[in-house]
Structures are given as structure tokens and as C-alpha cells.
Enzyme design. Structure first.
Site, short mmCIF file in Angstrom:
data_model
loop_
_atom_site.label_atom_id
_atom_site.label_comp_id
_atom_site.label_asym_id
_atom_site.label_seq_id
_atom_site.Cartn_x
_atom_site.Cartn_y
_atom_site.Cartn_z
N ASN A 9 34.42 24.68 -20.95
CA ASN A 9 33.46 24.18 -19.79
C ASN A 9 34.43 23.51 -18.49
O ASN A 9 34.63 22.32 -18.72
CB ASN A 9 32.25 23.16 -20.32
N TRP A 10 34.47 24.19 -17.50
CA TRP A 10 35.26 23.56 -16.60
C TRP A 10 34.49 22.54 -15.76
O TRP A 10 34.86 21.92 -14.80
CB TRP A 10 35.74 24.70 -15.76
N LYS A 11 33.18 22.56 -15.70
CA LYS A 11 32.25 21.66 -14.91
C LYS A 11 32.57 21.89 -13.55
O LYS A 11 32.75 23.00 -13.29
CB LYS A 11 32.57 20.32 -15.42
N HIS A 98 22.90 21.27 -21.24
CA HIS A 98 24.33 20.17 -21.61
C HIS A 98 23.56 18.99 -20.87
O HIS A 98 22.73 18.76 -20.30
CB HIS A 98 25.19 20.70 -20.33
N GLU A 100 24.78 16.59 -19.41
CA GLU A 100 24.82 16.13 -17.96
C GLU A 100 23.71 16.82 -17.22
O GLU A 100 23.08 16.23 -16.10
CB GLU A 100 26.18 16.53 -17.27
N GLU A 170 26.58 18.30 -29.31
CA GLU A 170 27.57 17.32 -28.38
C GLU A 170 26.99 15.92 -28.25
O GLU A 170 26.15 15.49 -27.43
CB GLU A 170 27.69 17.81 -27.10
N GLY A 176 33.58 13.22 -22.79
CA GLY A 176 34.48 12.86 -21.67
C GLY A 176 34.81 11.31 -21.77
O GLY A 176 35.54 10.99 -20.89
N SER A 216 35.20 15.47 -26.61
CA SER A 216 36.72 14.93 -26.71
C SER A 216 37.23 15.86 -27.55
O SER A 216 38.21 15.18 -28.10
CB SER A 216 36.62 13.41 -26.97
N GLY A 237 35.38 20.32 -22.68
CA GLY A 237 35.42 20.00 -21.13
C GLY A 237 36.77 19.75 -20.69
O GLY A 237 37.69 20.68 -20.46
N GLY A 238 37.27 18.47 -20.75
CA GLY A 238 38.44 17.95 -19.99
C GLY A 238 39.67 19.04 -20.52
O GLY A 238 40.39 19.27 -19.86
C1 PEP Z 1 31.55 18.96 -22.44
O1 PEP Z 1 31.43 18.93 -21.19
O2 PEP Z 1 30.90 19.71 -23.08
C2 PEP Z 1 32.50 18.28 -23.22
C3 PEP Z 1 32.41 18.20 -24.49
O3 PEP Z 1 33.42 17.59 -22.64
P1 PEP Z 1 34.85 16.94 -23.20
O4 PEP Z 1 35.57 17.71 -24.10
O5 PEP Z 1 35.68 16.33 -21.89
O6 PEP Z 1 34.27 15.68 -23.94
#
Ligand code: PEP
Length: 254
Positions: A9-11, A98, A100, A170, A176, A216, A237-238
């Protein structure tokens, strides 16, 4: 056999040029170094969906996902993206729910149920996210929260429809933040989710449902998380923004 999946997920990150480089590098590394059967799903920002689709369309086991989708068919919804727009540019998945989106855009169970229906009606597979906040975990409400999210968003579906859904656990406090749920903490919730699915749809459906962990996930912790019996991969994500890091996470699927 349920599918093992690494979803990135590049957001709201990257320029088009960076998206192009990241995708091309990943496709090449996966071709050279990954022989497993896991699926790689990329969820770039909406403007880059056609570009990324073009770059992955001939790559083995790569799929395209949106990060979100509107629940209506079409119309006066400035700034929104419909399911048919997403399928027309090659998306086969969409992330829904998600944290967010839930937190910053007020998406609740009723709205997410409507989005899920619309996605499935267009042949888009939802990657449906659930997860508790830090205060909910500390109040020992984790299982109650994920049950409400899972059942409220998905349990109106028929078994046939539910079979198209990927679930992602999640924990919000791990997204993040660099703070990961321990493999045991994650496994406990994944097992519980699978039990809920078993109770509602039966064991055959539950055993075929991919449940991803997100929060993470990194190149150096993916393997131990993915070894847990009810964890079928990760929503990342990251670490999905760096080709080498994400490639290691893909390889950790086995
Ligand atoms: C996400 O955005 O779904 C996520 C899990 O982010 P990260 O891996 O950066 O915690």
C-alpha cells in the site's frame, strides 16, 4: 490451498517517475529471485494505476489494487473513483476499510458494507482491513472490535461472495509506527478471525480465506510473522516503497 499474499500500500507517496522505477525494479527482482507461488499486489495512488498495470501485466503473479473506491456506480461525486473506473484500468483488488480511511474520512461499517457490495458486483476483490486502536487494545477490547468490524462490513455477504475477499488484520497502533505486533499477538487475532469466519461460513470457506497482517512489517520481521499458521502474508505500507525491502517481504512468503 489459500493464497499467500504480499500487498504493498503506497498510500499518498511517490511521483510517477518514482512509481515507474519502483515497479520495474520489483518486477525484475521478483523474476530473478522469487520462485514461490505467493501473489504480489501493488496498491499505488489512483493516478498511477494505468502506469503500474502496464508494467506488471506480464509479470508472474503480480496484481493491481486500488487503495479505496466509491460505493456509487457513477455520478456527481467530485474527486471520487468508481469500481468500473478501477477495473477499466486493470485493477483486480481494492483495499477497503483501511484505518486511515476509517479515521480521517469517517468510514463506518455501513459504508464499508456498501463499498464491498459495489466492488464485488464489478469483480473487484476487497482487501478488507480491521484492527483495534491502542486504547482499545489496552482496554482488552481487541477481539470485540475486530468482530464488530468484520461482521458489520462483510457478514451480509453470501459464502460465494465472501470467498472473493481478502481480510487484513492491521492493529492501528502498529501502522507506520515501527511498533509491530508480536507474531503471537498477531496469530491470536488471526486465529480468532478465522474462527468467526468458520462460525459464519463454515470451515471450508474459512480455511480458504487469506488473512494478512499489517503494521510495520519489514524485511527483517516478515519471515517470523508469516510463519504463524493463520497469517497468510502481509499488507505493507512503508516497506513497500523500497524495491529491495519489499522484495525480501515477498520472498518471506515462501
Ligand atoms: C498500512 O498502511 O496498511 C501499513 C501496514 O503501513 P506500515 O507497514 O507502514 O505500518
Amino acid at each position: 490451498m489459500r493464497k499467500r499474499i504480499a500487498a504493498g500500500n503506497w498510500k499518498m507517496n511517490l511521483t510517477a517517475t518514482q512509481a515507474q522505477s519502483l515497479t520495474s525494479e520489483l518486477v525484475q527482482i521478483a523474476k530473478d529471485e522469487y520462485t514461490g507461488q505467493g501473489l504480489v499486489i501493488l496498491a499505488p495512488p489512483a493516478p498511477y494505476l494505468p502506469l503500474v498495470h502496464h508494467l506488471i501485466k506480464d509479470a508472474r503473479n503480480f496484481f493491481l489494487s486500488a487503495q479505496n473506491m466509491h460505493q456509487e456506480e457513477s455520478g456527481a461525486y467530485t474527486g471520487e473513483t468508481s469500481a468500473s473506473m478501477l477495473t477499466s484500468v486493470g485493477a483486480t483488488y481494492t483495499i477497503l476499510g483501511h484505518s486511515e480511511r476509517r479515521e480521517y474520512f469517517g468510514e463506518d461499517e455501513a459504508l464499508l458494507a456498501a463499498k464491498t457490495n459495489k466492488a464485488l458486483a464489478h469483480g473487484l476483490k476487497p482487501i478488507f482491513c480491521v484492527g483495534e486502536s491502542l486504547s482499545e487494545r489496552e482496554a482488552e477490547q481487541t477481539l470485540e472490535v475486530v468482530k464488530k468490524q468484520l461482521s458489520g462490513g462483510l457478514f451480509h455477504l453470501s459464502a460465494e461472495q465472501f470467498a472473493e475477499v481478502v481480510v487484513a488484520y492491521e492493529p492501528v497502533w502498529a501502522i507506520g509506527t515501527g511498533r509491530t505486533a508480536s507474531p503471537e499477538q498477531a496469530q491470536e487475532v488471526h486465529q480468532y478471525l478465522r474462527t468467526l469466519i468458520t462460525d459464519h461460513y463454515g470451515s471450508a470457506v474459512a480455511q480458504e480465506t487469506s488473512i494478512l497482517y499489517g503494521g510495520s512489517v519489514k524485511a527483517d520481521n516478515a519471515r517470523e510473522i508469516f510463519l504463524q499458521p493463520d497469517i497468510d502474508g502481509g499488507l505493507v505500507g512503508g516497506a513497500s516503497l523500497k524495491s529491495r525491502d519489499f522484495a525480501e517481504i515477498i520472498k518471506a512468503l515462501g
